[in-house]
Write a protein that holds these residues in place. Sequence first.
Motif, PDB file in Angstrom:
ATOM      1  N   UNK A 122      -6.075  -1.370   6.361  1.00  0.00           N
ATOM      2  CA  UNK A 122      -5.758  -2.110   5.177  1.00  0.00           C
ATOM      3  C   UNK A 122      -6.136  -3.518   5.329  1.00  0.00           C
ATOM      4  N   UNK A 176      14.865   7.494   7.725  1.00  0.00           N
ATOM      5  CA  UNK A 176      13.355   7.863   7.337  1.00  0.00           C
ATOM      6  C   UNK A 176      12.385   8.025   8.595  1.00  0.00           C
ATOM      7  N   UNK A 195       9.872  10.083   0.371  1.00  0.00           N
ATOM      8  CA  UNK A 195       9.903  11.646  -0.061  1.00  0.00           C
ATOM      9  C   UNK A 195       9.751  12.022  -1.507  1.00  0.00           C
ATOM     10  N   UNK A 244      -4.870   4.586   8.882  1.00  0.00           N
ATOM     11  CA  UNK A 244      -5.450   3.952   7.903  1.00  0.00           C
ATOM     12  C   UNK A 244      -5.830   2.499   8.277  1.00  0.00           C
ATOM     13  N   UNK A 299       0.713  -1.069   0.001  1.00  0.00           N
ATOM     14  CA  UNK A 299      -0.042  -0.032  -0.025  1.00  0.00           C
ATOM     15  C   UNK A 299       0.905   1.266  -0.103  1.00  0.00           C
ATOM     16  N   UNK A 335       4.232  21.438   7.478  1.00  0.00           N
ATOM     17  CA  UNK A 335       2.921  21.519   7.188  1.00  0.00           C
ATOM     18  C   UNK A 335       2.167  21.771   8.484  1.00  0.00           C
ATOM     19  N   UNK A 338       3.850   0.496   2.712  1.00  0.00           N
ATOM     20  CA  UNK A 338       3.785  -0.544   3.618  1.00  0.00           C
ATOM     21  C   UNK A 338       3.877  -1.884   2.845  1.00  0.00           C
ATOM     22  N   UNK A 346      13.516  -0.863  -0.143  1.00  0.00           N
ATOM     23  CA  UNK A 346      14.032  -0.699   1.206  1.00  0.00           C
ATOM     24  C   UNK A 346      13.201  -1.394   2.301  1.00  0.00           C
ATOM     25  N   UNK A 363      -2.449  10.626  10.683  1.00  0.00           N
ATOM     26  CA  UNK A 363      -3.024   9.958   9.578  1.00  0.00           C
ATOM     27  C   UNK A 363      -3.411   8.223   9.953  1.00  0.00           C
ATOM     28  N   UNK A 376       5.718  -7.304   8.504  1.00  0.00           N
ATOM     29  CA  UNK A 376       5.050  -5.945   8.144  1.00  0.00           C
ATOM     30  C   UNK A 376       6.404  -5.067   8.182  1.00  0.00           C
ATOM     31  N   UNK A 395       4.502  16.193   0.437  1.00  0.00           N
ATOM     32  CA  UNK A 395       5.689  15.689   0.074  1.00  0.00           C
ATOM     33  C   UNK A 395       6.245  14.330   0.538  1.00  0.00           C
ATOM     34  N   UNK A 396       5.158  13.837   1.350  1.00  0.00           N
ATOM     35  CA  UNK A 396       5.613  12.460   1.879  1.00  0.00           C
ATOM     36  C   UNK A 396       4.519  11.454   1.850  1.00  0.00           C
ATOM     37  N   UNK A 442       0.356   5.423   1.244  1.00  0.00           N
ATOM     38  CA  UNK A 442      -0.413   6.082   1.654  1.00  0.00           C
ATOM     39  C   UNK A 442       0.078   7.853   1.767  1.00  0.00           C
ATOM     40  N   UNK A 443      -0.821   8.548   1.309  1.00  0.00           N
ATOM     41  CA  UNK A 443      -0.441  10.069   1.345  1.00  0.00           C
ATOM     42  C   UNK A 443      -0.324  10.281   2.912  1.00  0.00           C
ATOM     43  N   UNK A 444       1.061  10.998   3.100  1.00  0.00           N
ATOM     44  CA  UNK A 444       0.914  11.635   4.660  1.00  0.00           C
ATOM     45  C   UNK A 444       0.999  13.079   4.506  1.00  0.00           C
ATOM     46  N   UNK A 445       1.523  13.736   3.634  1.00  0.00           N
ATOM     47  CA  UNK A 445       1.421  15.244   3.269  1.00  0.00           C
ATOM     48  C   UNK A 445       2.146  15.687   1.974  1.00  0.00           C
ATOM     49  N   UNK A 460       7.504  -0.581   6.935  1.00  0.00           N
ATOM     50  CA  UNK A 460       6.838   0.336   6.410  1.00  0.00           C
ATOM     51  C   UNK A 460       7.989   1.320   6.175  1.00  0.00           C
ATOM     52  N   UNK A 461       7.712   2.358   5.514  1.00  0.00           N
ATOM     53  CA  UNK A 461       8.969   3.428   5.051  1.00  0.00           C
ATOM     54  C   UNK A 461       8.406   4.677   4.654  1.00  0.00           C
ATOM     55  N   UNK A 462       9.070   5.791   5.130  1.00  0.00           N
ATOM     56  CA  UNK A 462       8.280   6.879   4.596  1.00  0.00           C
ATOM     57  C   UNK A 462       9.311   7.132   3.382  1.00  0.00           C
ATOM     58  N   UNK A 504       3.813   7.099   2.772  1.00  0.00           N
ATOM     59  CA  UNK A 504       4.013   5.913   3.521  1.00  0.00           C
ATOM     60  C   UNK A 504       3.830   4.696   2.708  1.00  0.00           C
TER      61      UNK A 504
END
Lengths: 355, 355
Positions: free
Chosen positions: B145, B106, A169, B143, A143, B351, A155, A226, B141, A163, A150-151, A145-148, A165-167, A153
């Motif tokens: 899933x 990150x 940019x 979510x 998945x 933001x 998953x 990543x 945020x 599981x 410019x960022x 997911x918009x965070x803001x 996840x990674x942010x 997430x």
Amino acid sequence: MFFDDLLDERKKSILKAIIDDYIDTAEPLGSRTIARKHGIGLSSATIRNEMADLEEMGFLCQLHTSSGRIPSNLGYRFYVDRLMKRKELVPEELETIRSMLDDNISELTQLIRQVSVLIARITRYTSVAVTPRIARNRIKTVRVIPIDTYKGLVIVVTNTGIIKNNVVYFCEPADPDMLIMISNFLSSRLPGLTTENIDDDLVLGIRESVYIPDELLLPVMQGIRDCINQIDGSEIYLEGAANILNYPEFCDIIKAKDLLNLMEEKSVLAGMLQGLLSSKGLSVRIGTENKMDQIENCTVITATYSYKDTILGTIGIIGPTRMEYSRVISIMDYIRDKVNIEIKRLVGSGDDNIQ
Amino acid sequence: MFFDDLLDERKKSILKAIIDDYIDTAEPLGSRTIARKHGIGLSSATIRNEMADLEEMGFLCQLHTSSGRIPSNLGYRFYVDRLMKRKELVPEELETIRSMLDDNISELTQLIRQVSVLIARITRYTSVAVTPRIARNRIKTVRVIPIDTYKGLVIVVTNTGIIKNNVVYFCEPADPDMLIMISNFLSSRLPGLTTENIDDDLVLGIRESVYIPDELLLPVMQGIRDCINQIDGSEIYLEGAANILNYPEFCDIIKAKDLLNLMEEKSVLAGMLQGLLSSKGLSVRIGTENKMDQIENCTVITATYSYKDTILGTIGIIGPTRMEYSRVISIMDYIRDKVNIEIKRLVGSGDDNIQ
DNA sequence: TATTAGCACTCTAGACCGTCGAGTGCTAAT
DNA sequence: ATTAGCACTCGACGGTCTAGAGTGCTAATA
């Protein structure tokens, strides 16, 4: 086995008495003590002769002339293979295991970490656990997911229940709708792929089949990569390192430091657990059977946990060669079974197979 | 300050010489050695008299009559406050810091973990880092899933950049569309709430405003709550515990064990770092200034990292009271600044504010 | 023939010195 | 005010001695 012919019953019982006692007290055993403490109906002189034989055969050794005997590595090996009786778990131990595993654990790595703490506490040695470096993981869900602006997430969920996840940019403002589009597309395209499949060719293939701006696609794919690197690169948990200081073999600060330093080198630890990865049974490596010099006075006992014949990782303990084998081996065996059951609960809800 | 009047320049320079030397060698200092090694143009007899004064004032102590002097806790305190000169970081140190922080980090917890490793390596003491137990986090945020029929993944991102996820189990088959609906609803409803706001009242409120079957809503809300508990319940990272064994004050295995055991008790460690949480400056607690008996021979230096005046957590080191204050304090100060800059990069993309 | 008692021998750990050297405090000289 | 000189203290170090636990060997025993 030739071992059985080598030692008659009397020698066996003397050897067992010595090792049992030495594991308990850490003191060299003399013939007189054995004759007195363990109900073998023999005089110290007879036992003395037998002990001389056992030493000559390599099962015992002496620290110096006129000291008592202590077990050699070979002695321990024979003890573990032939002499030792497994010790039943006592109610307290069963209760500790139950209470620490019945927590609401929802993820594989969380389970393994908890097990590591459990083993260290219950055995009073140092525990190590490693999630495997296998490329067997298949992608189950992806998945974005918009965070803001410019960022985002990313998953990734694998079929083994991991599981990550990674942010990520973006250098340009990201349109949330576009991200959702990407998410939907990837979540139809990637599941089933192994982690090795996520390569440049895949990116090219995606580019051809759907339009996604590179400013979004490339960071997202890098984020997925990543995540996968985190999954494939195994994590290591160490617990109860200070426990080794409770044992007299490490009263020498130099030895203790060597071992503790080794334990802080997670990559070395990982190598140590690689041993035999047989899916059944425990691996017991005594002293120099471990290839590393720094742990030549240690025993490493490892067990693998697995799901549907795929080995997912290893749990183990490190302690002095003078280890409570009968207790520890029973505990490790029992906990390994429990872990496998938990894994079945976590990973499998009867939907897909792991291969 | 009355301190300044208490000691004339000569006493100060003698005290500084003693502490500098003792930090270096861990050996009690005699008057003759001081006269010889440090270029104070005085005879040993004069220095002897001054040392007697300094001892009487409480800045020095003797292990026994006719041993040299060592600094007392008060001595160290005066040294840190008045005498010590900060040591410039050497190029190797700067390079280590640069290379370990310029990795593509990150996420906040990942950063803190990395900093913990960095500090332990560079100071050669033991490092501790803690993410804060604050209820200041706001949800940014949420979510949900679908993973498979009976499982979903809940993800919570806070404005402080922390990301947590949790697998939730449904007792009935979950309709993926319904989950997406829940996800959309919650992601419009929850952002901006503090973690304390996620309570039963909220669930009731949601129930009234939209229809979601309890079999789905309750597990999801519990999953969110678990995420939040993980966020609020601070995590602790410890690195370089074996480093303490390099210092002669811990050559006694008993002392070393006490300290290592303490370090394995993460909850105790957490308490230890709570100290003064001033947003600027370092906290240096010497010996008994720490409230705990087990570390009465240790100094704990902590720094807080923060974003926009909100303290996010603490990084610290533990070492013997005979610590290289001038070097370590400079390093901690420098790294704290670097961390704050990294946090700005991670959390803020301009933001929202964090309060 | 297998077992045991007895004995001389070995080695370590710990107690007990005596010596050396680093350090102190005090006093008297500068 | 500073310093040289001196008597004293104390721990570290090394040597000696003893007690005790253990061994191997030999001769006696069942």
